[in-house]
Design a protein around this motif. Structure first.
Motif, PDB file in Angstrom:
ATOM      1  N   ASP A  46      33.374 -39.873 -45.460  1.00 50.27           N
ATOM      2  CA  ASP A  46      32.017 -40.062 -45.879  1.00 50.27           C
ATOM      3  C   ASP A  46      31.795 -41.545 -45.392  1.00 50.27           C
ATOM      4  N   LEU A  47      32.750 -42.265 -44.859  1.00 52.78           N
ATOM      5  CA  LEU A  47      32.566 -43.668 -44.211  1.00 52.78           C
ATOM      6  C   LEU A  47      32.612 -43.658 -42.830  1.00 52.78           C
ATOM      7  N   VAL A  48      33.273 -42.868 -41.894  1.00 57.80           N
ATOM      8  CA  VAL A  48      33.549 -42.962 -40.673  1.00 57.80           C
ATOM      9  C   VAL A  48      32.844 -42.019 -39.708  1.00 57.80           C
ATOM     10  N   LEU A  49      31.991 -42.331 -38.918  1.00 56.64           N
ATOM     11  CA  LEU A  49      31.351 -41.356 -37.978  1.00 56.64           C
ATOM     12  C   LEU A  49      31.716 -41.676 -36.483  1.00 56.64           C
ATOM     13  N   THR A  50      32.403 -40.783 -35.852  1.00 57.14           N
ATOM     14  CA  THR A  50      32.783 -40.770 -34.537  1.00 57.14           C
ATOM     15  C   THR A  50      32.000 -40.228 -33.624  1.00 57.14           C
ATOM     16  N   ILE A  51      31.909 -40.994 -32.433  1.00 55.74           N
ATOM     17  CA  ILE A  51      31.001 -40.541 -31.328  1.00 55.74           C
ATOM     18  C   ILE A  51      32.106 -40.425 -29.876  1.00 55.74           C
ATOM     19  N   GLY A  52      31.647 -39.329 -29.381  1.00 58.87           N
ATOM     20  CA  GLY A  52      32.222 -39.397 -28.049  1.00 58.87           C
ATOM     21  C   GLY A  52      31.475 -38.626 -27.155  1.00 58.87           C
ATOM     22  N   THR A  53      31.817 -38.430 -25.793  1.00 61.40           N
ATOM     23  CA  THR A  53      31.218 -38.053 -24.536  1.00 61.40           C
ATOM     24  C   THR A  53      32.072 -37.096 -23.792  1.00 61.40           C
ATOM     25  N   LEU A  54      31.272 -36.271 -23.068  1.00 61.43           N
ATOM     26  CA  LEU A  54      32.160 -35.542 -22.023  1.00 61.43           C
ATOM     27  C   LEU A  54      31.858 -36.146 -20.569  1.00 61.43           C
ATOM     28  N   SER A  55      30.977 -37.092 -20.397  1.00 61.37           N
ATOM     29  CA  SER A  55      30.684 -37.695 -19.029  1.00 61.37           C
ATOM     30  C   SER A  55      31.981 -38.698 -18.581  1.00 61.37           C
ATOM     31  N   LYS A  56      32.580 -39.032 -19.479  1.00 57.81           N
ATOM     32  CA  LYS A  56      33.718 -39.828 -19.028  1.00 57.81           C
ATOM     33  C   LYS A  56      34.778 -39.013 -18.255  1.00 57.81           C
ATOM     34  N   LEU A  57      35.118 -37.805 -18.962  1.00 48.22           N
ATOM     35  CA  LEU A  57      36.090 -37.127 -18.618  1.00 48.22           C
ATOM     36  C   LEU A  57      35.781 -36.153 -17.436  1.00 48.22           C
ATOM     37  N   PHE A  58      34.574 -35.684 -17.418  1.00 49.34           N
ATOM     38  CA  PHE A  58      34.386 -34.475 -16.291  1.00 49.34           C
ATOM     39  C   PHE A  58      33.229 -35.325 -15.400  1.00 49.34           C
ATOM     40  N   TRP A  59      32.024 -35.857 -15.769  1.00 53.59           N
ATOM     41  CA  TRP A  59      31.032 -36.245 -14.556  1.00 53.59           C
ATOM     42  C   TRP A  59      30.125 -37.186 -15.413  1.00 53.59           C
ATOM     43  N   GLY A  60      29.651 -38.053 -14.861  1.00 52.29           N
ATOM     44  CA  GLY A  60      28.956 -38.991 -15.252  1.00 52.29           C
ATOM     45  C   GLY A  60      27.513 -38.447 -15.515  1.00 52.29           C
ATOM     46  N   GLY A  61      27.307 -37.543 -14.829  1.00 48.48           N
ATOM     47  CA  GLY A  61      25.778 -36.937 -14.804  1.00 48.48           C
ATOM     48  C   GLY A  61      25.636 -36.004 -16.117  1.00 48.48           C
ATOM     49  N   LEU A  62      26.806 -35.645 -16.601  1.00 48.89           N
ATOM     50  CA  LEU A  62      26.624 -34.605 -17.748  1.00 48.89           C
ATOM     51  C   LEU A  62      26.525 -35.620 -18.921  1.00 48.89           C
ATOM     52  N   ARG A  63      25.118 -35.558 -19.467  1.00 44.12           N
ATOM     53  CA  ARG A  63      25.000 -36.262 -20.497  1.00 44.12           C
ATOM     54  C   ARG A  63      24.916 -35.969 -21.806  1.00 44.12           C
ATOM     55  N   ILE A  64      25.804 -35.494 -22.374  1.00 43.40           N
ATOM     56  CA  ILE A  64      26.010 -34.809 -23.533  1.00 43.40           C
ATOM     57  C   ILE A  64      27.378 -35.265 -24.237  1.00 43.40           C
ATOM     58  N   GLY A  65      27.301 -35.476 -25.577  1.00 46.24           N
ATOM     59  CA  GLY A  65      28.277 -35.852 -26.300  1.00 46.24           C
ATOM     60  C   GLY A  65      28.629 -35.019 -27.710  1.00 46.24           C
ATOM     61  N   TRP A  66      29.192 -35.696 -28.551  1.00 44.62           N
ATOM     62  CA  TRP A  66      29.564 -35.226 -29.760  1.00 44.62           C
ATOM     63  C   TRP A  66      29.543 -36.354 -30.792  1.00 44.62           C
ATOM     64  N   LEU A  67      29.659 -35.580 -32.001  1.00 41.27           N
ATOM     65  CA  LEU A  67      29.742 -36.502 -33.315  1.00 41.27           C
ATOM     66  C   LEU A  67      30.864 -35.582 -34.379  1.00 41.27           C
ATOM     67  N   ARG A  68      31.660 -36.675 -35.017  1.00 37.44           N
ATOM     68  CA  ARG A  68      32.463 -36.041 -36.226  1.00 37.44           C
ATOM     69  C   ARG A  68      31.930 -36.901 -37.303  1.00 37.44           C
ATOM     70  N   ALA A  69      31.896 -36.317 -38.115  1.00 36.55           N
ATOM     71  CA  ALA A  69      31.442 -36.931 -39.600  1.00 36.55           C
ATOM     72  C   ALA A  69      31.572 -36.164 -40.568  1.00 36.55           C
ATOM     73  N   SER A  70      31.372 -36.393 -41.830  1.00 40.43           N
ATOM     74  CA  SER A  70      31.125 -35.410 -42.818  1.00 40.43           C
ATOM     75  C   SER A  70      30.137 -34.491 -42.839  1.00 40.43           C
ATOM     76  N   SER A  71      30.084 -33.370 -43.458  1.00 40.56           N
ATOM     77  CA  SER A  71      29.237 -32.401 -43.399  1.00 40.56           C
ATOM     78  C   SER A  71      27.594 -33.005 -43.828  1.00 40.56           C
ATOM     79  N   THR A  72      27.907 -33.891 -44.983  1.00 36.83           N
ATOM     80  CA  THR A  72      26.382 -34.419 -45.418  1.00 36.83           C
ATOM     81  C   THR A  72      25.845 -35.235 -44.518  1.00 36.83           C
ATOM     82  N   ARG A  73      26.722 -36.131 -43.873  1.00 31.38           N
ATOM     83  CA  ARG A  73      26.149 -37.082 -42.587  1.00 31.38           C
ATOM     84  C   ARG A  73      25.717 -36.300 -41.619  1.00 31.38           C
TER      85      ARG A  73
END
Length: 206
Positions: A46-73
């Motif tokens: 409920d307190l931590v929201l984690t953000i990440g991206t695929l652009s650093k691992l695969f390709w800088g032009g791939l502008r898509i990422g992800w979030l991890r948080a509680s279902s409510t958030r």
């Protein structure tokens, strides 16, 4: 961050109910080839929201990422996003979904590139500026070097001879890291040696 420090930080954040946005955009870029540990899982979802991206691992032009948080958030964020747009382009999502089946291979490839780049960068910096010091990092694409001098002044001197440097204060919320420079480890050794040589001559001529 050492595991014991991370656990202690998570305990403090939990105790005082401090909300955290954890930026994990580079957590795949490690010398071990394994993702770096996160606060997620160490403290309340409920307190931590984690953000990440695929652009650093695969390709800088791939502008898509992800979030991890509680279902409510997550539900709250989805509702907020609807005011801006509905989703990332379908084509980008399809590419990202396919690439995620190759995460292990990509991490190992990045690991090899980072190890080679970091080793070459350390060697060049040691040759050109032997007084500079740094701590070996286990992740990321930069080498943080302590120059023992005003890094902003060094950056200005470098600019005058056509070399762009990243001084530490630009990465600090309180204008700290005054003697630190961030050097990317992905430059060709010859290019880095030439640039640092130009800087050395520029400051020796002052």
């Amino acid at each position: 961050m050492a595991p014991s420090h991370r656990k202690a930080l998570a305990a403090l954040l939990d105790h005082y109910s401090v909300p955290v946005v954890e930026d994990c955009c580079s957590y795949d870029l490690t010398t071990s080839g394994l993702p770096a540990p996160m606060l997620a899982g160490e403290m309340s979802d409920d307190l931590v929201l984690t953000i990440g991206t695929l652009s650093k691992l695969f390709w800088g032009g791939l502008r898509i990422g992800w979030l991890r948080a509680s279902s409510t958030r997550i539900r709250q964020l989805i509702e907020r996003r609807k005011a801006e747009d509905l989703a990332s382009p379908i084509s980008t999502q399809v590419v990202a979904t396919n690439l995620m089946t190759h995460m292990g291979e990509a991490r190992q490839e990045r690991r090899a590139l980072l190890q080679a780049g970091r080793g070459a960068t350390c060697e060049v910096v040691s040759d050109v500026f032997p007084a500079w010091v740094w701590t070996a990092s286990q992740s990321g694409t930069g080498l943080w070097a302590d120059t023992h001098n005003d890094s902003s002044a060094l950056a200005e001197a470098a600019k005058r001879v056509g070399v762009r440097l990243a001084p530490g204060p630009g990465y600090s919320a309180y204008d700290g890291q005054r003697t630190m420079l961030r050097l990317p480890v992905w430059h060709e050794p010859e290019s880095l040696e030439k640039a640092l040589g130009m800087l050395r001559r520029a400051i020796s001529d002052r």
